[in-house]
Design an enzyme around this catalytic site. Structure first.
Site, PDB file in Angstrom:
ATOM      1  N   GLY A   1      36.849 -12.294 109.315  1.00  0.00           N
ATOM      2  CA  GLY A   1      36.698 -13.937 109.867  1.00  0.00           C
ATOM      3  C   GLY A   1      35.928 -14.553 109.160  1.00  0.00           C
ATOM      4  O   GLY A   1      35.748 -15.405 109.705  1.00  0.00           O
TER       5      GLY A   1
ATOM      6  N   ASN B   1      38.485 -16.881 107.927  1.00  0.00           N
ATOM      7  CA  ASN B   1      38.387 -17.909 108.907  1.00  0.00           C
ATOM      8  C   ASN B   1      38.408 -18.538 109.844  1.00  0.00           C
ATOM      9  O   ASN B   1      38.526 -19.339 109.839  1.00  0.00           O
ATOM     10  CB  ASN B   1      40.541 -17.059 108.729  1.00  0.00           C
ATOM     11  CG  ASN B   1      41.275 -17.941 107.656  1.00  0.00           C
ATOM     12  OD1 ASN B   1      41.470 -19.065 107.085  1.00  0.00           O
ATOM     13  ND2 ASN B   1      41.627 -16.647 106.876  1.00  0.00           N
TER      14      ASN B   1
ATOM     15  N   HIS C   1      49.484 -17.159 108.039  1.00  0.00           N
ATOM     16  CA  HIS C   1      49.911 -16.018 107.550  1.00  0.00           C
ATOM     17  C   HIS C   1      49.462 -16.581 106.016  1.00  0.00           C
ATOM     18  O   HIS C   1      50.162 -17.298 105.174  1.00  0.00           O
ATOM     19  CB  HIS C   1      51.130 -16.639 107.449  1.00  0.00           C
ATOM     20  CG  HIS C   1      51.955 -15.142 107.185  1.00  0.00           C
ATOM     21  ND1 HIS C   1      52.199 -13.723 107.446  1.00  0.00           N
ATOM     22  CD2 HIS C   1      53.024 -15.023 106.562  1.00  0.00           C
ATOM     23  CE1 HIS C   1      52.917 -13.222 106.794  1.00  0.00           C
ATOM     24  NE2 HIS C   1      53.357 -13.513 106.398  1.00  0.00           N
TER      25      HIS C   1
ATOM     26  N   GLU D   1      40.919 -19.162  99.732  1.00  0.00           N
ATOM     27  CA  GLU D   1      40.193 -20.550  99.685  1.00  0.00           C
ATOM     28  C   GLU D   1      40.983 -21.641 100.482  1.00  0.00           C
ATOM     29  O   GLU D   1      40.440 -22.402 100.810  1.00  0.00           O
ATOM     30  CB  GLU D   1      40.329 -20.112  98.174  1.00  0.00           C
ATOM     31  CG  GLU D   1      39.563 -20.928  97.978  1.00  0.00           C
ATOM     32  CD  GLU D   1      38.553 -21.293  96.301  1.00  0.00           C
ATOM     33  OE1 GLU D   1      38.638 -21.974  95.962  1.00  0.00           O
ATOM     34  OE2 GLU D   1      38.215 -20.256  95.849  1.00  0.00           O
TER      35      GLU D   1
END
Ligand code: GRF
Length: 260
Positions: free
Chosen positions: A77, A79, A174, A237
């Protein structure tokens, strides 16, 4: 509705402009103000300064809606955390719900630590089939009045029926420069093919895997002797910057591609 509190806000942001009304999805009414640089300042019903955002050509009487965002995860998680923090910081939408198809993943704990309600629906534990799994999720999305879904490392393919229902309101990130390297193991394939560049893509979700309209892309260089892990962390990142930025543009109705 200029309240005493509002006057003090005006001093802080030094604006005296037209004010309009914002209706949230819950029917909550909020005043908003437009200054000469087209920054919209949102003031909640108590007169507190909520947020501001740019809007190219504000139209008098236009209604703005604060979007409620659900984030779907299956793992760490990271993101999701980046998205929630950016919404908290910039207030362009409300991080409202985190949906996980795995109960014991660190992303669920991170969401709880961020005070975001979580819902775990594990497909294999829902009696019947995928339809029931999605119906359980759909019920929660409706309960929380969700407007936008962000898939962020959600490792279960959603049915065409579900995706169609959310068409134009469901995004995914993605880890490749789509349309190249759809599907899994992107970094491995990028390395095998001696690519010099990779990256990540935010796109709308459609019934065809990793094929929806591209909304944002960030590139990442590949160095000699790179490893899959090194590329993965370099790409991740960038994902943490690209996804929030793209979601913000999406929430503001901007259609220009975000390129980083
Ligand atoms: C990311 O690499 C994302 O591109 C892919 O799944 C991964 C999720 O990572 N869809 P995290 O759970 O956000 O850390």
């Amino acid at each position: 509705m200029l309240t005493g509190t509002f006057e003090s806000i005006r001093n802080v942001v030094s604006l005296y402009r037209v004010y309009y009304n914002l209706i949230s999805n819950d029917g909550v009414s909020t005043d908003y103000l437009i200054d000469h640089s087209s920054i919209i300042y949102l003031i909640d019903s108590y007169g507190n300064f909520v947020t501001h955002f740019n809007h190219e050509s504000p139209v008098r009487g236009e209604t703005f809606v604060t979007k409620k965002v659900a984030i779907f995860i299956s793992g760490s998680g990271s993101n999701m955390v980046a998205l929630v923090k950016s919404m908290h910081r910039l207030q362009f939408a409300l991080p409202t719900l985190v949906v996980s198809n795995k109960r014991d993943v660190s992303g669920v704990i991170k969401a709880r630590n961020l005070q975001i309600p979580t819902v775990c629906v594990e497909a294999e534990k829902v009696a019947g089939c995928d339809f029931n799994f999605e119906a359980s999720i759909q019920k929660e999305l409706e309960n929380y009045k969700i407007d936008i879904i962000c898939l962020a490392g959600f490792m279960k393919v959603l049915s065409a029926r579900f995706v169609d229902f959310w068409q134009g309101k469901i995004l995914n990130i993605h880890p490749s420069l789509l349309p190249k390297y759809k599907g899994l193991n992107t970094h491995e394939r990028v390395l095998e093919n001696n690519e010099e560049l990779t990256g990540c893509t935010v796109h709308e979700v459609t019934g065809k895997l990793d094929c929806g309209r591209i909304l944002g892309q960030a590139t990442v260089p590949i160095f000699p002797d790179d490893s899959v892990d090194a590329i993965k962390s370099r790409v991740l990142e960038k994902e943490h910057i690209l996804y929030p930025k793209t979601l913000q543009q999406f929430c503001l109705g901007r259609s220009d591609l975000v390129i980083m």
